[in-house]
Scaffold this motif. Sequence first.
Motif, PDB file in Angstrom:
ATOM      1  N   SER A 133      -4.631   1.447  24.805  1.00 24.70           N
ATOM      2  CA  SER A 133      -3.490   2.218  25.720  1.00 24.70           C
ATOM      3  C   SER A 133      -3.342   1.334  26.926  1.00 24.70           C
ATOM      4  O   SER A 133      -3.944   0.470  27.253  1.00 24.70           O
ATOM      5  CB  SER A 133      -4.193   3.608  26.093  1.00 24.70           C
ATOM      6  OG  SER A 133      -4.848   3.508  27.235  1.00 24.70           O
ATOM      7  N   VAL A 177      -2.669   2.335  29.735  1.00 31.80           N
ATOM      8  CA  VAL A 177      -3.618   2.561  30.948  1.00 31.80           C
ATOM      9  C   VAL A 177      -4.953   1.750  30.939  1.00 31.80           C
ATOM     10  O   VAL A 177      -5.370   1.228  31.857  1.00 31.80           O
ATOM     11  CB  VAL A 177      -3.720   4.058  31.071  1.00 31.80           C
ATOM     12  CG1 VAL A 177      -4.753   4.343  32.176  1.00 31.80           C
ATOM     13  CG2 VAL A 177      -2.519   4.910  31.167  1.00 31.80           C
ATOM     14  N   ARG A 178      -5.537   1.900  29.873  1.00 32.90           N
ATOM     15  CA  ARG A 178      -6.718   1.293  29.552  1.00 32.90           C
ATOM     16  C   ARG A 178      -6.649  -0.294  29.879  1.00 32.90           C
ATOM     17  O   ARG A 178      -7.504  -0.973  30.418  1.00 32.90           O
ATOM     18  CB  ARG A 178      -7.316   1.551  28.478  1.00 32.90           C
ATOM     19  CG  ARG A 178      -8.720   0.998  28.265  1.00 32.90           C
ATOM     20  CD  ARG A 178      -9.640   1.617  27.133  1.00 32.90           C
ATOM     21  NE  ARG A 178     -10.095   3.042  27.403  1.00 32.90           N
ATOM     22  CZ  ARG A 178      -9.919   3.909  26.682  1.00 32.90           C
ATOM     23  NH1 ARG A 178      -9.406   3.594  25.410  1.00 32.90           N
ATOM     24  NH2 ARG A 178     -10.365   5.128  26.677  1.00 32.90           N
ATOM     25  N   GLN A 226      -4.895  -1.862  31.973  1.00 27.49           N
ATOM     26  CA  GLN A 226      -4.797  -1.990  33.322  1.00 27.49           C
ATOM     27  C   GLN A 226      -6.369  -2.091  33.834  1.00 27.49           C
ATOM     28  O   GLN A 226      -6.709  -2.423  34.909  1.00 27.49           O
ATOM     29  CB  GLN A 226      -3.941  -0.928  33.993  1.00 27.49           C
ATOM     30  CG  GLN A 226      -2.445  -0.679  33.769  1.00 27.49           C
ATOM     31  CD  GLN A 226      -1.877  -2.282  33.771  1.00 27.49           C
ATOM     32  OE1 GLN A 226      -2.044  -2.746  34.625  1.00 27.49           O
ATOM     33  NE2 GLN A 226      -1.114  -2.479  32.765  1.00 27.49           N
ATOM     34  N   GLN A 227      -7.110  -1.330  33.155  1.00 26.81           N
ATOM     35  CA  GLN A 227      -8.645  -1.097  33.587  1.00 26.81           C
ATOM     36  C   GLN A 227      -9.483  -2.134  32.955  1.00 26.81           C
ATOM     37  O   GLN A 227     -10.822  -2.291  33.561  1.00 26.81           O
ATOM     38  CB  GLN A 227      -9.125   0.127  33.258  1.00 26.81           C
ATOM     39  CG  GLN A 227      -8.313   1.270  33.738  1.00 26.81           C
ATOM     40  CD  GLN A 227      -8.422   2.602  33.044  1.00 26.81           C
ATOM     41  OE1 GLN A 227      -9.398   2.668  31.919  1.00 26.81           O
ATOM     42  NE2 GLN A 227      -8.207   3.691  33.650  1.00 26.81           N
TER      43      GLN A 227
END
Length: 304
Positions: free
Chosen positions: A31, A33-34, A36-37
């Motif tokens: 994803s 979002v992930r 970015q992590q």
Amino acid sequence: MASDQQSRGASVRHILSFDVEEHFQVLAFWSDVRRQQWDRLESRVEQNTLRLGELLAYAETKATFFVLGWVAERHPGLVKALAKQGHEIASHGYGHELVANQTESEFRDDVRRSKCILEELTGKMVFGYRAPSFSITDRTPWALPILAEEGYLYDSSIYARFQPSEKVVTQRCVQEIVTTAGPIFEVALPTANLCGIQLPTPGGGYFRLLPYSASRMFLRQLEKAGTQFVMYLHPWEIDPDQPRMEGPVVSRLRHYLNLKRTEHRLQCLLRDFAFAPVVDAIQPIRDTVQARIQCGTAVCAVSR
Ligand SMILES: [Zn+2]
């Protein structure tokens, strides 16, 4: 090495490869979002890959490691250690984006960047590339010409399961493809026909899903036909203690299935069959590499 392989009754030397990436970089849990992590998640790739190196040393076997540029930047010592152990270092791209999700220009940057990082670390030319999730398909006809232009000698990203048109003859593991930018070898993953059903090659998730006896039967079938098998696995697949990711139930089932059994199965595979890296196991590629080295054209991108 030769006597060891003969003791395994090796009539065929198969190809052993690992896609070196973190457990959280797989497509199943992808994803934005992930993504970015990534730098904040627990890294497991170094310890798992070093463990693979130990298993290979015990079996006196070398392999091809397709290393992600993102991983190589954060674990340069790992790449150097693998190269020092005599394994082939190849490229898995930089950012683990599916090929079809990139523009031609983004793809070129991705494969160039990873090649430069790996060559700088090892001081050796990188000859091979494998796309994330075998994502070179009919939808990305520009990918192979770009790889040839960027100095790659071979690609190993085409998987018959994802190629309904079967442009690549998958019963032979290697063939030379003439692109608009010159020739490139394709090391495709073979499939096997069992009772009229085309089976996927038992690497990665299929190696974990199927009992070892089924994988062994598949390889024996290929050997009878004189075909080399392209085994692929990821370092996270021998790590039953990796942190569990949130994600769809099917993805979680597929990713965490039989992680406890994979290491032992790999040991059995290394005991029962003979393996080598792409640049050693495939004659036309080995000959081309030798010719490039002898005529001095096997030069790293960083020193051009
Ligand atoms: Zn991958």
